[in-house]
Design a protein around this motif. Structure first.
Motif, mmCIF file in Angstrom:
data_model
loop_
_atom_site.group_PDB
_atom_site.id
_atom_site.type_symbol
_atom_site.label_atom_id
_atom_site.label_comp_id
_atom_site.label_asym_id
_atom_site.label_seq_id
_atom_site.Cartn_x
_atom_site.Cartn_y
_atom_site.Cartn_z
ATOM 1 N N ILE A 20 -34.627 -91.689 -51.696
ATOM 2 C CA ILE A 20 -35.984 -91.295 -51.307
ATOM 3 C C ILE A 20 -35.932 -90.116 -50.342
ATOM 4 N N SER A 21 -35.067 -90.220 -49.357
ATOM 5 C CA SER A 21 -34.966 -89.164 -48.346
ATOM 6 C C SER A 21 -34.532 -87.839 -48.956
ATOM 7 N N ALA A 22 -33.641 -87.895 -49.931
ATOM 8 C CA ALA A 22 -33.174 -86.663 -50.577
ATOM 9 C C ALA A 22 -34.321 -85.925 -51.253
ATOM 10 N N VAL A 23 -35.251 -86.683 -51.835
ATOM 11 C CA VAL A 23 -36.404 -86.050 -52.494
ATOM 12 C C VAL A 23 -37.395 -85.532 -51.460
ATOM 13 N N LEU A 24 -37.781 -86.377 -50.520
ATOM 14 C CA LEU A 24 -38.840 -86.010 -49.574
ATOM 15 C C LEU A 24 -38.485 -84.795 -48.730
ATOM 16 N N THR A 25 -37.227 -84.697 -48.318
ATOM 17 C CA THR A 25 -36.847 -83.633 -47.386
ATOM 18 C C THR A 25 -36.700 -82.268 -48.051
ATOM 19 N N ARG A 26 -36.731 -82.222 -49.373
ATOM 20 C CA ARG A 26 -36.620 -80.915 -50.044
ATOM 21 C C ARG A 26 -37.951 -80.386 -50.562
ATOM 22 N N LEU A 27 -39.028 -81.168 -50.429
ATOM 23 C CA LEU A 27 -40.310 -80.782 -51.004
ATOM 24 C C LEU A 27 -41.036 -79.764 -50.138
ATOM 25 N N TYR A 33 -38.563 -102.236 -57.687
ATOM 26 C CA TYR A 33 -38.238 -100.986 -57.004
ATOM 27 C C TYR A 33 -38.598 -99.734 -57.795
ATOM 28 N N GLU A 34 -39.027 -99.915 -59.019
ATOM 29 C CA GLU A 34 -39.321 -98.748 -59.859
ATOM 30 C C GLU A 34 -40.326 -97.785 -59.221
ATOM 31 N N PRO A 35 -41.415 -98.289 -58.568
ATOM 32 C CA PRO A 35 -42.385 -97.352 -57.992
ATOM 33 C C PRO A 35 -41.834 -96.461 -56.885
ATOM 34 N N LEU A 36 -40.693 -96.832 -56.294
ATOM 35 C CA LEU A 36 -40.182 -96.044 -55.183
ATOM 36 C C LEU A 36 -39.654 -94.687 -55.621
ATOM 37 N N LEU A 37 -39.062 -94.615 -56.795
ATOM 38 C CA LEU A 37 -38.427 -93.366 -57.203
ATOM 39 C C LEU A 37 -38.999 -92.751 -58.477
ATOM 40 N N LYS A 38 -39.656 -93.558 -59.308
ATOM 41 C CA LYS A 38 -40.165 -93.027 -60.571
ATOM 42 C C LYS A 38 -41.227 -91.955 -60.320
ATOM 43 N N GLY A 39 -40.936 -90.733 -60.698
ATOM 44 C CA GLY A 39 -41.878 -89.627 -60.538
ATOM 45 C C GLY A 39 -42.025 -89.125 -59.117
ATOM 46 N N ARG A 56 -46.372 -96.055 -52.495
ATOM 47 C CA ARG A 56 -45.236 -96.516 -53.303
ATOM 48 C C ARG A 56 -44.617 -97.791 -52.731
ATOM 49 N N PHE A 57 -44.413 -97.845 -51.430
ATOM 50 C CA PHE A 57 -43.863 -99.058 -50.819
ATOM 51 C C PHE A 57 -44.763 -100.266 -51.096
ATOM 52 N N ASN A 58 -46.067 -100.042 -51.130
ATOM 53 C CA ASN A 58 -46.986 -101.168 -51.291
ATOM 54 C C ASN A 58 -47.041 -101.700 -52.719
ATOM 55 N N HIS A 59 -46.365 -101.034 -53.641
ATOM 56 C CA HIS A 59 -46.276 -101.530 -55.014
ATOM 57 C C HIS A 59 -45.006 -102.342 -55.272
ATOM 58 N N VAL A 60 -44.131 -102.465 -54.272
ATOM 59 C CA VAL A 60 -42.845 -103.135 -54.491
ATOM 60 C C VAL A 60 -43.016 -104.653 -54.579
ATOM 61 N N VAL A 61 -43.757 -105.248 -53.646
ATOM 62 C CA VAL A 61 -44.045 -106.698 -53.695
ATOM 63 C C VAL A 61 -45.556 -106.883 -53.468
ATOM 64 N N PRO A 62 -46.402 -106.378 -54.358
ATOM 65 C CA PRO A 62 -47.851 -106.393 -54.107
ATOM 66 C C PRO A 62 -48.389 -107.795 -53.884
ATOM 67 N N GLY A 63 -49.113 -107.941 -52.783
ATOM 68 C CA GLY A 63 -49.725 -109.224 -52.445
ATOM 69 C C GLY A 63 -48.833 -110.186 -51.693
ATOM 70 N N ALA A 64 -47.524 -110.029 -51.785
ATOM 71 C CA ALA A 64 -46.603 -111.025 -51.209
ATOM 72 C C ALA A 64 -46.600 -111.003 -49.687
ATOM 73 N N ILE A 65 -46.736 -109.826 -49.091
ATOM 74 C CA ILE A 65 -46.709 -109.729 -47.629
ATOM 75 C C ILE A 65 -47.931 -110.426 -47.040
ATOM 76 N N HIS A 66 -49.090 -110.213 -47.637
ATOM 77 C CA HIS A 66 -50.302 -110.912 -47.213
ATOM 78 C C HIS A 66 -50.126 -112.424 -47.345
ATOM 79 N N LYS A 67 -49.605 -112.869 -48.478
ATOM 80 C CA LYS A 67 -49.446 -114.303 -48.715
ATOM 81 C C LYS A 67 -48.500 -114.945 -47.709
ATOM 82 N N ALA A 68 -47.546 -114.162 -47.219
ATOM 83 C CA ALA A 68 -46.592 -114.686 -46.240
ATOM 84 C C ALA A 68 -47.164 -114.732 -44.828
ATOM 85 N N GLY A 69 -48.403 -114.257 -44.649
ATOM 86 C CA GLY A 69 -49.052 -114.329 -43.349
ATOM 87 C C GLY A 69 -48.965 -113.073 -42.518
ATOM 88 N N PHE A 70 -48.394 -112.017 -43.096
ATOM 89 C CA PHE A 70 -48.287 -110.755 -42.369
ATOM 90 C C PHE A 70 -49.375 -109.783 -42.830
#
Length: 467
Positions: free
Chosen positions: A22-29, A260-266, A148-162
């Motif tokens: 992720i860092s390799a992509v973001l830092t060159r844009l 993890y697909e949403p983190l790097l795809k596109g 993108r991070f919020n698509h990795v485990v959608p809904g699970a963080i809320h369900k865990a109480g966070f």
């Protein structure tokens, strides 16, 4: 012993970690790589965010936060005279942006976006006198990573109480501040690892409408800023923060299986942040279509005394936060708690024809006319409801003569199906500045700053907005 997270075999992980990719992509844009639509969306979010900072400037929770922060410096909490250190400016601006629940959202995988990222970027670039173009690059990168991070485990963080804003937000703020400050790929990787330990925010605010929900994006913003500085200095953070045995998604998502697909795809080519939505009402996003239905019903001119009951078809995912416990939602304990009460928001929309900042005072929350109508509102779960892919609204009103009136709102106004225009966002920002007690000239100057951001040579110019 010194450690290099990218090469030290002692960390027990071989190969390229997700944070490194992720860092390799973001830092060159460059800004050109990000495209005109992403720039437009970031500008819209900045216009919305800065107006919201002013709207909240006289609130009790911001006064308390300012009094409790002892950091002094040369950075700007927008609309406040006192200069703060960069972390403090990020904290105050992030909390103020989200404080009235009038800020942006992401449809499909709901989360706030700009409230965590933009304050971190503004603080970092003002503190180190970076350019407006640096700031805009950081804003786009950070908001994209929140999405993108919020698509990795959608809904699970809320369900865990966070509260995902405090968890995902810290990561996005790190990306934004890191890119804006010009970190290289290794430094940003370290920063991501550090921010995983800074992430925080529990959902217990729901019980009494406590102020802690408001502070979560501000804390995430200052955490991202701090993580970026530590990464830049070489502080060793785990590069496996996203996929290791104790990674952030597993810890806060209670063993949900990450995608993890949403983190790097596109990444760097497609921009999820272009789908950010903006709120026409100052309350929970999923309530908005129901308010629209009530305002349309209001136009029939039927007296509230004639309403026997209102039944609403709703998605199961809305029940825990917005409908239950129903007795409390019928009579929320404060104006802030009322923002997360489906019955109250619908009832105040019926009486006032709006659900803006004026509709969620503590006095309104005690208005017996509103509460009486709220008490007539119930829900049934619709198994075919599209939430979270789409937010829709429905009311079925039974009147005292037996007549039934029914309305549906098929989508969220302000979202992808019916976005707010730039003119509407500017009008909203002007209204928020006026609500915060500052003159039209301040709004003019703030809007011009947002629109001309790419040409700003030194983000120290933010100091103009300390009043």
């Amino acid at each position: 012993m010194s450690h290099n997270a990218a090469t030290d075999d002692a960390v027990g992980f071989q190969g390229t970690a997700l944070a490194e990719s992720i860092s390799a992509v973001l830092t060159r844009l460059s800004l050109k790589d990000m495209g005109a639509k992403a720039v437009e969306m970031a500008t819209n979010d900045l216009i919305d965010m800065t107006g919201l900072c002013v709207a909240a400037r006289n609130t009790d929770y911001i006064a308390s936060l300012m009094a409790g922060w002892d950091g002094e410096g040369e950075c700007t909490a927008i609309g406040h005279a006192r200069p703060l250190d960069a972390a403090g400016a990020a904290l105050i601006n992030g909390t103020a942006t989200h404080g009235e629940d009038f800020d942006d959202t992401l449809e499909g995988a709901p989360i706030r976006v700009g409230a965590m990222v933009l304050p971190a970027v503004l603080a970092a670039t003002e503190r180190f006198h970076r350019s407006g173009e640096d700031a805009l690059r950081g804003m786009i990168a950070g908001m994209e990573m929140v999405c993108r991070f919020n698509h990795v485990v959608p809904g699970a963080i809320h369900k865990a109480g966070f509260h995902p804003v405090g968890i995902i937000g810290a990561l996005g703020a790190t990306a934004g501040a890191g890119v804006a400050l010009g970190l290289d790929a290794r430094q940003l990787t370290l920063a991501f690892g550090i921010s995983g330990s800074f992430a925080s925010g529990i959902g217990e605010f729901l019980t009494e409408g406590a102020w802690t929900k408001r502070i979560h994006p501000g804390w995430a913003a200052q955490s991202g800023y701090r993580a970026a500085l530590l990464g830049r200095s070489g502080y060793f953070g785990p590069r496996t923060v996203f996929e290791g045995a104790r990674n952030i998604f597993k810890v806060f998502g209670r063993d949900a299986k990450p995608n993890y697909e949403p983190l790097l795809k596109g990444l760097g080519e497609e921009w999820l942040m272009e789908k950010i939505a903006f709120k026409p009402y100052a309350c929970g996003t999923m309530i908005h279509p129901f308010i629209d239905c009530m305002i349309r019903f209001r136009e029939e001119g039927i007296a509230p005394e004639r309403i026997v009951s209102i039944e609403c078809e709703t998605g199961e995912g809305l029940v825990d936060r917005l409908w239950e416990p129903l007795a409390v939602k019928h009579r929320p304990p404060s104006g802030y708690a009322a923002k997360f009460s489906m019955p109250f928001c619908m009832a105040v929309g019926y009486f006032d024809g709006d659900a803006g900042l004026e509709q969620f005072t503590d006095a309104k929350a005690k208005d017996e006319r509103i509460l009486a109508l709220a008490g007539k509102i119930r829900y049934v779960i619709d198994p075919n409801n599209e939430y979270p892919r789409n937010y829709s609204g429905h009311i079925k009103v039974t009147l005292d003569d037996g007549r039934v009136v029914e309305y549906r709102q098929p989508h969220f106004r302000g979202g992808a199906r019916e976005p707010l225009t730039r003119d509407e966002l500017v009008a909203k920002a002007r209204g928020n500045v006026a609500y915060g007690g500052l003159p039209p000239q301040f709004a003019d100057d703030l809007l011009r700053f947002c629109l001309d951001l790419p040409e700003c040579p030194d983000m120290g110019m933010l100091g103009r907005f300390r009043v």
